[in-house]
Every structure is written in C-alpha cells, then in structure tokens.
Design a protein around this motif. Structure first.
Motif, PDB file in Angstrom:
ATOM      1  N   ALA A 114     -15.913   4.108   3.229  1.00  0.00           N
ATOM      2  CA  ALA A 114     -16.914   3.235   2.615  1.00  0.00           C
ATOM      3  C   ALA A 114     -16.501   2.857   1.195  1.00  0.00           C
ATOM      4  O   ALA A 114     -15.994   3.695   0.440  1.00  0.00           O
ATOM      5  CB  ALA A 114     -18.270   3.937   2.605  1.00  0.00           C
ATOM      6  N   GLY A 115     -16.705   1.609   0.880  1.00  0.00           N
ATOM      7  CA  GLY A 115     -16.429   1.144  -0.478  1.00  0.00           C
ATOM      8  C   GLY A 115     -15.039   0.601  -0.700  1.00  0.00           C
ATOM      9  O   GLY A 115     -14.742   0.087  -1.781  1.00  0.00           O
ATOM     10  N   LEU A 116     -14.159   0.712   0.312  1.00  0.00           N
ATOM     11  CA  LEU A 116     -12.801   0.196   0.162  1.00  0.00           C
ATOM     12  C   LEU A 116     -12.700  -1.196   0.767  1.00  0.00           C
ATOM     13  O   LEU A 116     -13.204  -1.448   1.865  1.00  0.00           O
ATOM     14  CB  LEU A 116     -11.783   1.102   0.867  1.00  0.00           C
ATOM     15  CG  LEU A 116     -11.503   2.477   0.273  1.00  0.00           C
ATOM     16  CD1 LEU A 116     -10.332   3.115   1.008  1.00  0.00           C
ATOM     17  CD2 LEU A 116     -11.208   2.400  -1.207  1.00  0.00           C
ATOM     18  N   ASN A 117     -12.028  -2.109   0.067  1.00  0.00           N
ATOM     19  CA  ASN A 117     -11.756  -3.421   0.638  1.00  0.00           C
ATOM     20  C   ASN A 117     -10.484  -3.345   1.484  1.00  0.00           C
ATOM     21  O   ASN A 117      -9.746  -2.350   1.432  1.00  0.00           O
ATOM     22  CB  ASN A 117     -11.669  -4.491  -0.455  1.00  0.00           C
ATOM     23  CG  ASN A 117     -10.525  -4.243  -1.434  1.00  0.00           C
ATOM     24  OD1 ASN A 117      -9.396  -3.980  -1.029  1.00  0.00           O
ATOM     25  ND2 ASN A 117     -10.808  -4.355  -2.732  1.00  0.00           N
ATOM     26  N   PRO A 118     -10.191  -4.368   2.292  1.00  0.00           N
ATOM     27  CA  PRO A 118      -9.023  -4.302   3.182  1.00  0.00           C
ATOM     28  C   PRO A 118      -7.702  -4.089   2.457  1.00  0.00           C
ATOM     29  O   PRO A 118      -6.802  -3.420   2.989  1.00  0.00           O
ATOM     30  CB  PRO A 118      -9.057  -5.653   3.899  1.00  0.00           C
ATOM     31  CG  PRO A 118     -10.498  -6.057   3.879  1.00  0.00           C
ATOM     32  CD  PRO A 118     -11.011  -5.566   2.562  1.00  0.00           C
ATOM     33  N   ARG A 119      -7.545  -4.635   1.271  1.00  0.00           N
ATOM     34  CA  ARG A 119      -6.295  -4.443   0.527  1.00  0.00           C
ATOM     35  C   ARG A 119      -6.120  -2.972   0.151  1.00  0.00           C
ATOM     36  O   ARG A 119      -5.023  -2.413   0.283  1.00  0.00           O
ATOM     37  CB  ARG A 119      -6.292  -5.321  -0.730  1.00  0.00           C
ATOM     38  CG  ARG A 119      -6.317  -6.816  -0.445  1.00  0.00           C
ATOM     39  CD  ARG A 119      -6.382  -7.620  -1.724  1.00  0.00           C
ATOM     40  NE  ARG A 119      -6.465  -9.052  -1.456  1.00  0.00           N
ATOM     41  CZ  ARG A 119      -6.457  -9.982  -2.389  1.00  0.00           C
ATOM     42  NH1 ARG A 119      -6.388  -9.639  -3.681  1.00  0.00           N
ATOM     43  NH2 ARG A 119      -6.521 -11.258  -2.068  1.00  0.00           N
ATOM     44  N   GLU A 120      -7.193  -2.358  -0.311  1.00  0.00           N
ATOM     45  CA  GLU A 120      -7.119  -0.936  -0.655  1.00  0.00           C
ATOM     46  C   GLU A 120      -6.871  -0.088   0.588  1.00  0.00           C
ATOM     47  O   GLU A 120      -6.077   0.856   0.560  1.00  0.00           O
ATOM     48  CB  GLU A 120      -8.409  -0.504  -1.345  1.00  0.00           C
ATOM     49  CG  GLU A 120      -8.624  -1.116  -2.717  1.00  0.00           C
ATOM     50  CD  GLU A 120      -9.999  -0.807  -3.281  1.00  0.00           C
ATOM     51  OE1 GLU A 120     -10.086  -0.474  -4.475  1.00  0.00           O
ATOM     52  OE2 GLU A 120     -10.990  -0.899  -2.519  1.00  0.00           O
ATOM     53  N   ALA A 121      -7.545  -0.432   1.673  1.00  0.00           N
ATOM     54  CA  ALA A 121      -7.369   0.328   2.914  1.00  0.00           C
ATOM     55  C   ALA A 121      -5.938   0.239   3.415  1.00  0.00           C
ATOM     56  O   ALA A 121      -5.374   1.225   3.904  1.00  0.00           O
ATOM     57  CB  ALA A 121      -8.340  -0.186   3.980  1.00  0.00           C
ATOM     58  N   ALA A 122      -5.313  -0.934   3.296  1.00  0.00           N
ATOM     59  CA  ALA A 122      -3.931  -1.111   3.756  1.00  0.00           C
ATOM     60  C   ALA A 122      -2.946  -0.305   2.929  1.00  0.00           C
ATOM     61  O   ALA A 122      -1.824  -0.042   3.376  1.00  0.00           O
ATOM     62  CB  ALA A 122      -3.551  -2.590   3.717  1.00  0.00           C
ATOM     63  N   ALA A 123      -3.351   0.087   1.744  1.00  0.00           N
ATOM     64  CA  ALA A 123      -2.474   0.858   0.858  1.00  0.00           C
ATOM     65  C   ALA A 123      -2.501   2.346   1.150  1.00  0.00           C
ATOM     66  O   ALA A 123      -1.768   3.108   0.523  1.00  0.00           O
ATOM     67  CB  ALA A 123      -2.886   0.627  -0.602  1.00  0.00           C
TER      68      ALA A 123
END
Length: 333
Positions: A114-123
């Motif tokens: 929760a709270g992560l955008n797709p760019r952060e999640a991909a990292a």
C-alpha cells in the motif's frame, strides 16, 4: 488488446547503443504463469552485464531485457488462481521486463505494498529477492549485529540499508563522495567514503576493533582482502557481484583463525521452486517492513522504455543514488 507490444532487445553485444526498441507479439501465459501489462520495469546491473556479454542470459530466457516489473495481471495460465486476474503485482522475471507485457511465474509475483506507485513497485522485486536470500538467509543477519554494505548508494544498497536497519542491525555502508555519503547517512547507515578512507581501518575504528558480522560485497577482487581484515570472528562474507574482478586473493589462515564463511549467489539461474520459496520468505519477512518500518525504494530516475540506452548509461556512470526504472508509455492511463 493489440496483438503486439514494444520491447527492448540488443542488436549485438556492446555498449548502450546496441539496445533497440522493437515490436514483438504479446506473449501468452503458460501453466503456472500470469501475463502482466507492464507499468514500469527496473534496470539492474545484470542487464548491463547481459548487454556487454559478461553475463549471458540463460538459454530459456527471452531476448527481451528486464528482470523485474510492476503492473496489472491481465491473463492467467493453467493452474493459476483466477482471483489473481486484475491484481496489481510486482514480479521477478527471468527476462522480458523491458516490454509492454511480460509473463511471470505466479509464484514469483508479490503484492504491491500500500502506498507505492508502479514505478516504486518496479524498483523492488530484484532487490527484495536478492537481499533476503543473501543478507538474511545466507548472511544470517540478526538484530544487534553489524553489517557492512558495499555500494550503499545503489539500488540494492539503499534498500539493504533500510531493511537491515528495520531488522535491528547496525549498518555501515560505503559510497563515493560527500553527497552520496550524506544520502546514505539519511537512511540510517554510518557512511564510509571509499575515496578517502582506508576501509578496514575505518570499520575497525568505528566498531572499537570488533569488526562486522556480515559483509554484503559487490566488488570482489582485491576488496575481499580488506573485508576479511575487518570481519568479526564467525563473520559471513556474501558476494553479490565482482566489479573489481572474479578472482580474489584470500588469506586462508585468516579465514581459519576467525572461522569466517565466504559465500556467493545469483538469482537468475535458480530453479522456479527455489525462487518461489524466496518469494514466500519475502512476503513473510520483508514486505511487512515496508508497511511497519516505512521502508521505501530510493528512486534515481524514471525514463520511457525508448530511452533504455540512456538508463544503462546512467547506471554504468555510477552517478545514480537508488534505482533507475523504465516506464511503458503505451500502457499509461
């Protein structure tokens, strides 16, 4: 849905300029797999090594680059729970991440915190899998232990610092220059500027002569000698990569006297069963830290897929602090 997608391949072995954006058929998920519409893909050192020929892709991997993605599951293969269709996931893949769509083993997909955008999640996936398997499993990091993280300003380093701190360890990390050292100090590590300090002497000074219990090493080569000199008895030395060489001079007498452990591992050739087991451990032990301890990926840059060559140049320059990701504009809302 279109039958084709954009993807990044290498036209030859060489520099970043060999990366090319091409059209490819959208793959179909096989048994135990899901099809992910990719929002973003992480850029990693093994991608660079694959491009240069230093670390060729496994024979069963696609020629499309990319080892980690985040996006939406848009189809599931045989044997996969249909409830996963439509889920937002981040996933480790053997290849194929630099593309509009990719297939992933369902067992290697993680829920997006929760709270992560797709760019952060991909990292996150490559780092989470790597750090759990090496720092916590092989390295047996315990609360109260001391760890030295080489390359503290990189994508793996910045995440490992936060996770180790959240685990209760005391963290020392190397970086080059005052600006990068300040960034990793902000993450909770004691920074050591490798450009000005004698690493072994500085670690021993900072630990009152006790040394560190775990070393997470990206350098190899001559750096291993320095690491062994500042390790505590029973310490574990874990090699992630070998930027200074794959052959290291090792004082076996020192290893014996201190009772040290030397180990190394890489994810890509591991079996699907091994990766699934690591994914389970990541979900159990590390994902809660993102919520409970506020661990977040440090982001350096997000570039469109068509700028993959520039992303590789940035990573090779060593100027980045944190992760570089590629975004799939064709899938943008």
């Amino acid at each position: 849905m279109s039958a084709t997608m954009q993807a990044v391949i290498a036209t030859a072995t060489g520099g970043p300029e060999v990366l090319e954006l091409v059209d490819r058929p959208i793959p179909a998920p096989g048994a135990g797999e899901v099809l992910i519409r990719v929002a973003a893909a992480g850029v990693n050192r093994p991608d660079v090594m694959q491009r240069t020929g230093a670390l060729p892709a496994p024979p069963d991997a696609p020629d499309i680059f990319g080892l980690e993605v985040a996006g939406e599951v848009v189809a599931v293969g045989e044997g996969v729970d249909s409830a996963l269709d439509g889920a937002e996931v981040m996933a480790l893949v053997k290849g194929g991440g630099y593309a509009g769509h990719t297939v992933a083993k369902a067992a290697q997909c993680l829920p997006v915190p929760a709270g992560l955008n797709p760019r952060e999640a991909a990292a996150l996936p490559e780092g989470l899998f790597t750090i759990w398997h090496n720092l916590f499993d092989r390295g047996a990091l315990q609360p109260g232990a001391r760890v030295l993280i080489e390359g503290g300003a990189g994508g793996i380093g910045t995440l490992a610092i936060q996770l180790a701190r959240a685990w209760g360890a005391e963290v020392f990390a190397t970086a080059g220059g005052a600006a990068k050292c300040a960034r990793i100090e902000d993450l909770g590590a004691t920074a050591i500027d490798y450009r000005t300090a004698d690493l072994a002497d500085e670690v021993l000074r900072l630990t009152g002569g006790a040394g560190v219990d775990v070393v997470l090493d990206i350098l190899g080569g001559e750096a291993v000698t320095r690491h062994l000199a500042c390790m505590a008895p029973g310490g574990r030395h874990i090699g992630l990569s070998f930027m200074q060489g794959m052959v290291a001079p090792v004082d076996l007498g020192l290893v014996m006297r201190k009772g040290l452990w030397l180990s190394s591992s890489t994810l890509r050739p591991k079996s699907d069963a091994e990766k699934a087991a690591i994914a389970d451990d990541v979900c159990t032990h590390l994902l809660p830290l993102l919520a409970r301890a506020g661990v977040r990926p440090v982001m350096s840059a997000a570039l469109p897929l068509r700028h993959a060559a520039e992303a590789h140049r940035m990573l090779e320059s060593g100027e980045n602090v944190g992760k570089i990701v590629l975004t799939c504009e064709e899938n943008a809302a």
